[in-house]
Design a protein around this motif. Structure first.
Motif, PDB file in Angstrom:
ATOM      1  N   HIS A 253       0.866  -1.224   0.085  1.00  0.00           N
ATOM      2  CA  HIS A 253      -0.191   0.160  -0.009  1.00  0.00           C
ATOM      3  C   HIS A 253       0.611   1.227  -0.187  1.00  0.00           C
ATOM      4  CE1 HIS A 253      -2.626   2.807   1.475  1.00  0.00           C
ATOM      5  NE2 HIS A 253      -1.890   3.418   1.971  1.00  0.00           N
ATOM      6  N   ASN A 254       1.758   1.135   0.625  1.00  0.00           N
ATOM      7  CA  ASN A 254       2.854   2.372   0.804  1.00  0.00           C
ATOM      8  C   ASN A 254       3.713   2.671  -0.736  1.00  0.00           C
ATOM      9  OD1 ASN A 254       2.134   2.977   3.215  1.00  0.00           O
ATOM     10  ND2 ASN A 254       3.774   2.306   4.394  1.00  0.00           N
TER      11      ASN A 254
ATOM     12  N   ASN B 192       2.759   1.971  -3.270  1.00  0.00           N
ATOM     13  CA  ASN B 192       1.599   1.914  -4.598  1.00  0.00           C
ATOM     14  C   ASN B 192       1.704   3.100  -4.177  1.00  0.00           C
ATOM     15  OD1 ASN B 192      -0.584   1.307  -6.677  1.00  0.00           O
ATOM     16  ND2 ASN B 192      -1.824   1.627  -4.440  1.00  0.00           N
ATOM     17  N   TYR B 193       1.435   3.624  -3.414  1.00  0.00           N
ATOM     18  CA  TYR B 193       0.541   4.925  -2.723  1.00  0.00           C
ATOM     19  C   TYR B 193       2.244   6.542  -3.117  1.00  0.00           C
ATOM     20  CZ  TYR B 193      -0.076   9.968  -0.267  1.00  0.00           C
ATOM     21  OH  TYR B 193       0.012  10.829   0.267  1.00  0.00           O
ATOM     22  N   TRP B 194       3.480   6.031  -2.488  1.00  0.00           N
ATOM     23  CA  TRP B 194       4.894   6.506  -3.547  1.00  0.00           C
ATOM     24  C   TRP B 194       4.579   6.713  -4.404  1.00  0.00           C
ATOM     25  CZ3 TRP B 194       7.691   3.218   0.717  1.00  0.00           C
ATOM     26  CH2 TRP B 194       7.000   4.246   2.157  1.00  0.00           C
TER      27      TRP B 194
ATOM     28  N   TYR C  44       2.911   6.528  -6.832  1.00  0.00           N
ATOM     29  CA  TYR C  44       1.306   7.701  -7.483  1.00  0.00           C
ATOM     30  C   TYR C  44       0.729   6.537  -7.876  1.00  0.00           C
ATOM     31  CZ  TYR C  44      -1.013  11.412  -8.058  1.00  0.00           C
ATOM     32  OH  TYR C  44      -1.917  12.370  -8.184  1.00  0.00           O
TER      33      TYR C  44
ATOM     34  N   TYR D  62      -5.967   3.948  -5.875  1.00  0.00           N
ATOM     35  CA  TYR D  62      -6.310   3.978  -4.102  1.00  0.00           C
ATOM     36  C   TYR D  62      -7.967   4.239  -4.491  1.00  0.00           C
ATOM     37  CZ  TYR D  62      -4.065   8.660  -2.443  1.00  0.00           C
ATOM     38  OH  TYR D  62      -3.770   8.856  -2.576  1.00  0.00           O
TER      39      TYR D  62
ATOM     40  N   GLY E  50      -8.677   8.983  -1.862  1.00  0.00           N
ATOM     41  CA  GLY E  50      -8.431   8.201  -2.893  1.00  0.00           C
ATOM     42  C   GLY E  50      -7.965   9.274  -3.712  1.00  0.00           C
ATOM     43  N   ARG E  51      -7.315   8.199  -5.086  1.00  0.00           N
ATOM     44  CA  ARG E  51      -6.901   8.861  -6.578  1.00  0.00           C
ATOM     45  C   ARG E  51      -6.622   7.595  -7.573  1.00  0.00           C
ATOM     46  NH1 ARG E  51      -7.170  12.316  -3.759  1.00  0.00           N
ATOM     47  NH2 ARG E  51      -5.367  14.525  -2.799  1.00  0.00           N
TER      48      ARG E  51
ATOM     49  N   GLU F  99       1.239  16.593  -6.854  1.00  0.00           N
ATOM     50  CA  GLU F  99       1.012  15.129  -5.991  1.00  0.00           C
ATOM     51  C   GLU F  99       2.577  14.050  -6.108  1.00  0.00           C
ATOM     52  OE1 GLU F  99      -2.724  13.891  -6.764  1.00  0.00           O
ATOM     53  OE2 GLU F  99      -3.709  15.549  -5.025  1.00  0.00           O
TER      54      GLU F  99
ATOM     55  N   ALA G  58       4.621  12.860  -3.563  1.00  0.00           N
ATOM     56  CA  ALA G  58       4.357  11.219  -2.281  1.00  0.00           C
ATOM     57  C   ALA G  58       5.824  11.098  -2.701  1.00  0.00           C
ATOM     58  CB  ALA G  58       3.243  10.716  -3.422  1.00  0.00           C
TER      59      ALA G  58
END
Length: 131
Positions: free
Chosen positions: A50-51, A53-55, A57, A60, A69-70, A125, A129
């Motif tokens: 999860h982290n 994937n977030y970093w 971009y 989610y 979410g994006r 973003e 991120a």
């Protein structure tokens, strides 16, 4: 931060923080863990997807009240923001049978607010991120 402002606690001194970080690094390395982000350590192969994937971009979904979410579709990126109030969020989910509305929400709520992001917003973003 608020507790420091209200004088309920104090921040540790820089030397103490550095010493705690050194102990943390030593203890995690002794257990075979590696640091894969500023505050994240794990055994090899157990990084939090999860982290990551977030970093990177990735997409989610906002699951639950107040979640964000994006989603990228067809070259556009959309920001999604769920209703923050749990009771209003649950009511909206139950009335729509889903967690994300496809139309803009009304002024009285809705499960998610959907906003198309500009290329400039997406770039900013992605930069933030990935730090």
């Amino acid at each position: 931060h608020r507790m420091v402002e209200k004088k309920r606690t104090t921040m540790p001194q820089d030397d103490d923080v550095t010493a705690m970080m050194d102990v943390n690094l030593q203890q995690t390395q002794q257990r075979g863990m590696h640091q894969y982000e500023v505050s994240n350590y794990c055994l090899p192969g157990h990084e939090c997807l999860h982290n990551i994937n977030y970093w990177e971009y990735g997409n989610y979904l906002p699951l639950g009240p107040g979640a964000h979410g994006r989603i990228s579709v067809g070259g556009l990126t959309f920001a999604l923001a769920n209703e923050r109030n749990p009771d209003k969020w649950l009511q909206a989910v139950q009335s729509a049978d889903c967690g994300i509305h496809r139309e803009r929400p009304s002024a009285t709520g809705g499960v998610a607010q959907v906003t198309a992001l500009s290329q400039s917003d997406v770039g900013w973003e992605m930069l933030m991120a990935g730090l």
